[in-house]
Design a protein around this motif. Sequence first.
Motif, PDB file in Angstrom:
ATOM      1  N   LEU A 202       0.828  -1.210   0.000  1.00 14.80           N
ATOM      2  CA  LEU A 202       0.000   0.000   0.000  1.00 14.80           C
ATOM      3  C   LEU A 202       0.859   1.254   0.000  1.00 14.80           C
ATOM      4  O   LEU A 202       0.493   2.280  -0.579  1.00 14.80           O
ATOM      5  CB  LEU A 202      -0.923  -0.018   1.217  1.00 14.80           C
ATOM      6  CG  LEU A 202      -2.170   0.862   1.170  1.00 14.80           C
ATOM      7  CD1 LEU A 202      -3.051   0.506  -0.012  1.00 14.80           C
ATOM      8  CD2 LEU A 202      -2.952   0.748   2.469  1.00 14.80           C
ATOM      9  N   LEU A 203       2.014   1.172   0.619  1.00 11.48           N
ATOM     10  CA  LEU A 203       2.885   2.337   0.740  1.00 11.48           C
ATOM     11  C   LEU A 203       3.870   2.493  -0.418  1.00 11.48           C
ATOM     12  O   LEU A 203       4.216   3.614  -0.796  1.00 11.48           O
ATOM     13  CB  LEU A 203       3.682   2.252   2.053  1.00 11.48           C
ATOM     14  CG  LEU A 203       2.889   2.404   3.348  1.00 11.48           C
ATOM     15  CD1 LEU A 203       3.781   2.110   4.546  1.00 11.48           C
ATOM     16  CD2 LEU A 203       2.303   3.814   3.456  1.00 11.48           C
ATOM     17  N   MET A 204       4.298   1.377  -1.001  1.00  9.93           N
ATOM     18  CA  MET A 204       5.456   1.443  -1.893  1.00  9.93           C
ATOM     19  C   MET A 204       5.166   1.144  -3.360  1.00  9.93           C
ATOM     20  O   MET A 204       6.009   1.428  -4.210  1.00  9.93           O
ATOM     21  CB  MET A 204       6.542   0.476  -1.400  1.00  9.93           C
ATOM     22  CG  MET A 204       7.137   0.831  -0.057  1.00  9.93           C
ATOM     23  SD  MET A 204       8.503  -0.260   0.410  1.00  9.93           S
ATOM     24  CE  MET A 204       9.654   0.010  -0.931  1.00  9.93           C
ATOM     25  N   LEU A 205       4.017   0.566  -3.682  1.00  9.89           N
ATOM     26  CA  LEU A 205       3.784   0.162  -5.069  1.00  9.89           C
ATOM     27  C   LEU A 205       3.062   1.273  -5.828  1.00  9.89           C
ATOM     28  O   LEU A 205       1.885   1.538  -5.576  1.00  9.89           O
ATOM     29  CB  LEU A 205       2.960  -1.130  -5.105  1.00  9.89           C
ATOM     30  CG  LEU A 205       2.875  -1.814  -6.474  1.00  9.89           C
ATOM     31  CD1 LEU A 205       4.216  -2.438  -6.843  1.00  9.89           C
ATOM     32  CD2 LEU A 205       1.782  -2.882  -6.472  1.00  9.89           C
ATOM     33  N   PRO A 206       3.711   1.920  -6.802  1.00 17.87           N
ATOM     34  CA  PRO A 206       3.021   2.958  -7.581  1.00 17.87           C
ATOM     35  C   PRO A 206       2.071   2.332  -8.591  1.00 17.87           C
ATOM     36  O   PRO A 206       2.362   1.280  -9.163  1.00 17.87           O
ATOM     37  CB  PRO A 206       4.176   3.686  -8.289  1.00 17.87           C
ATOM     38  CG  PRO A 206       5.266   2.674  -8.383  1.00 17.87           C
ATOM     39  CD  PRO A 206       5.131   1.783  -7.184  1.00 17.87           C
ATOM     40  N   ASN A 207       0.940   2.959  -8.826  1.00 16.75           N
ATOM     41  CA  ASN A 207      -0.025   2.414  -9.766  1.00 16.75           C
ATOM     42  C   ASN A 207       0.471   2.452 -11.209  1.00 16.75           C
ATOM     43  O   ASN A 207       0.323   1.481 -11.953  1.00 16.75           O
ATOM     44  CB  ASN A 207      -1.354   3.164  -9.668  1.00 16.75           C
ATOM     45  CG  ASN A 207      -2.181   2.716  -8.483  1.00 16.75           C
ATOM     46  OD1 ASN A 207      -2.145   1.559  -8.086  1.00 16.75           O
ATOM     47  ND2 ASN A 207      -2.921   3.654  -7.899  1.00 16.75           N
ATOM     48  N   LYS A 208       1.058   3.569 -11.601  1.00 16.33           N
ATOM     49  CA  LYS A 208       1.540   3.746 -12.973  1.00 16.33           C
ATOM     50  C   LYS A 208       2.800   4.614 -12.957  1.00 16.33           C
ATOM     51  O   LYS A 208       3.150   5.195 -11.917  1.00 16.33           O
ATOM     52  CB  LYS A 208       0.445   4.374 -13.846  1.00 16.33           C
ATOM     53  CG  LYS A 208      -0.732   3.430 -14.105  1.00 16.33           C
ATOM     54  CD  LYS A 208      -1.667   3.966 -15.174  1.00 16.33           C
ATOM     55  CE  LYS A 208      -2.766   2.950 -15.474  1.00 16.33           C
ATOM     56  NZ  LYS A 208      -3.692   3.416 -16.528  1.00 16.33           N
ATOM     57  N   PRO A 209       3.507   4.718 -14.085  1.00 15.30           N
ATOM     58  CA  PRO A 209       4.736   5.511 -14.109  1.00 15.30           C
ATOM     59  C   PRO A 209       4.570   6.933 -13.580  1.00 15.30           C
ATOM     60  O   PRO A 209       5.477   7.462 -12.914  1.00 15.30           O
ATOM     61  CB  PRO A 209       5.115   5.510 -15.599  1.00 15.30           C
ATOM     62  CG  PRO A 209       4.573   4.210 -16.108  1.00 15.30           C
ATOM     63  CD  PRO A 209       3.291   4.004 -15.346  1.00 15.30           C
ATOM     64  N   GLN A 210       3.418   7.553 -13.838  1.00 17.07           N
ATOM     65  CA  GLN A 210       3.211   8.929 -13.371  1.00 17.07           C
ATOM     66  C   GLN A 210       3.206   9.029 -11.849  1.00 17.07           C
ATOM     67  O   GLN A 210       3.414  10.121 -11.299  1.00 17.07           O
ATOM     68  CB  GLN A 210       1.878   9.467 -13.911  1.00 17.07           C
ATOM     69  CG  GLN A 210       1.842   9.613 -15.420  1.00 17.07           C
ATOM     70  CD  GLN A 210       1.339   8.353 -16.109  1.00 17.07           C
ATOM     71  OE1 GLN A 210       1.473   7.256 -15.571  1.00 17.07           O
ATOM     72  NE2 GLN A 210       0.778   8.518 -17.292  1.00 17.07           N
ATOM     73  N   ASN A 211       2.964   7.913 -11.160  1.00 12.54           N
ATOM     74  CA  ASN A 211       2.910   7.919  -9.694  1.00 12.54           C
ATOM     75  C   ASN A 211       4.235   7.525  -9.052  1.00 12.54           C
ATOM     76  O   ASN A 211       4.338   7.521  -7.823  1.00 12.54           O
ATOM     77  CB  ASN A 211       1.827   6.947  -9.210  1.00 12.54           C
ATOM     78  CG  ASN A 211       0.492   7.176  -9.872  1.00 12.54           C
ATOM     79  OD1 ASN A 211      -0.071   6.295 -10.495  1.00 12.54           O
ATOM     80  ND2 ASN A 211      -0.024   8.394  -9.766  1.00 12.54           N
ATOM     81  N   ALA A 212       5.223   7.183  -9.864  1.00  7.67           N
ATOM     82  CA  ALA A 212       6.504   6.713  -9.325  1.00  7.67           C
ATOM     83  C   ALA A 212       7.422   7.894  -9.028  1.00  7.67           C
ATOM     84  O   ALA A 212       7.880   8.589  -9.940  1.00  7.67           O
ATOM     85  CB  ALA A 212       7.170   5.763 -10.317  1.00  7.67           C
ATOM     86  N   LYS A 213       7.703   8.116  -7.755  1.00  4.80           N
ATOM     87  CA  LYS A 213       8.545   9.239  -7.357  1.00  4.80           C
ATOM     88  C   LYS A 213       9.987   9.060  -7.799  1.00  4.80           C
ATOM     89  O   LYS A 213      10.749  10.033  -7.881  1.00  4.80           O
ATOM     90  CB  LYS A 213       8.481   9.422  -5.840  1.00  4.80           C
ATOM     91  CG  LYS A 213       7.094   9.798  -5.337  1.00  4.80           C
ATOM     92  CD  LYS A 213       7.076   9.954  -3.816  1.00  4.80           C
ATOM     93  CE  LYS A 213       5.682  10.318  -3.318  1.00  4.80           C
ATOM     94  NZ  LYS A 213       5.633  10.438  -1.840  1.00  4.80           N
TER      95      LYS A 213
END
Length: 440
Positions: A202-213
């Motif tokens: 829930l904390l570490m998995l981004p949904n899509k590339p736009q959500n990846a910090k």
Amino acid sequence: MNTVNTPTASARSVAAVNTKIMRRLMPLLMLVYVISFLDRTNISMAKDRLEADLGLSAAAYGLGAGLFFLAYAALEIPSNMIMHKVGARAWIFRIMITWGVISGCMALVNNEASFYILRILLGAAEAGLFPGVMLYLTYWFGRDMRARANGYFLVGACIASIIGGPLGGVLLQLDGMGGLHGWQWMFIIEAIPAVLLSPVILLMLPNKPQNAKWLTAEEATEITERLAREEAESLAASGTRSFMGIFKDRTVMFAIFINLAHQISLYSVTYFLPSIIAKASETAMATWLIGSLAAIPWFFGALGALFITPQATKTPNRTKRAVTVGLLAMTVGTVVGVIGGPVLGMVGFALAGLFWFVVQPIMFSVPGNRLGGLTLATGLALMNTVGITGGFFGPTVMGFAESATGNPLAGLWFAVVLLLAAVAASFFLQFDPAKKPGKN
């Protein structure tokens, strides 16, 4: 000069981003699958104990092992449709927390009915994880990398089986501690990691590339635009834009059948190999040693996924050839496993295992290379829905064949016949996205 060098520079940039994604996502996803596969298959180590302590027959065990997959299959397509809408992070979290709790409840099994019920509930809880991750990887990797990414994810199953056998064997030795059977301790202890890992997802998995910090805005945009172009090209070539259209795409349908034969073969071995090893031994063997020997095909499976799959997917012709050769090797290996005796038989199972995760990740790359959007989500779920029923038919046939003949290997001939049919089907696969479905 710039025109000549630009493609090389662009290719290097894509490769660098792919490497970054691999390092950030794959360890976490592989860990999820390690825990999932461990909780799904740990009953293989408990088979003989369940038969002794609860009076389960081989047929009842095989049916219970398989019921998991019927429940899983029934809910895969709706699960993937939900994940497509709500995102991978929240949905995989939900899957993990529920399957962890139910897996621990397997310790409460006390008769055939409770065994069947909990296996059904476990399958329902975990439904959608595998096709969900297959869909998730299409958000990050292009067609040239998908089979490789799928293969790396499937290494999680190998790791689970390599460590699961010896670990299960050790936990079975806790028999009597706290008034519980060893198999009860195994179910309880092996369920804990799923519950603990769920909030990490829930904390570490981004949904899509736009959500990846950890991606720059430019990198995220490049990934999204490149994958959108590939999807448009695939849809233009295949013409498959609806769920019903999937059934008209010959390559996708042959891939679905091949995956079914593959799954029947794999799970027939998975759920019965520890028992086969124990019965083949002339002397009593320690449970940890049985588990270690049962892990041998999975060790070779990891080698195949890590070293053969990347080489096998460099060109369409090489990919097609790898599927045919892999299925032939699985067929030969299974036959040797049946007739070869304890030592040569294990060599046969190792040969089959070497290609388990060469064939499967390639099959799951097929929908991603021919479908898009919600059709891709349902297509991947359909492939795994049909394939995962192999986890029902394989163990069920194995259980009934053993009960009828007294030979724990008899049911593997069913898998051999299907693998031969899959070899024939592999000649009709089409891996060139430029060609229309139904043409070779």
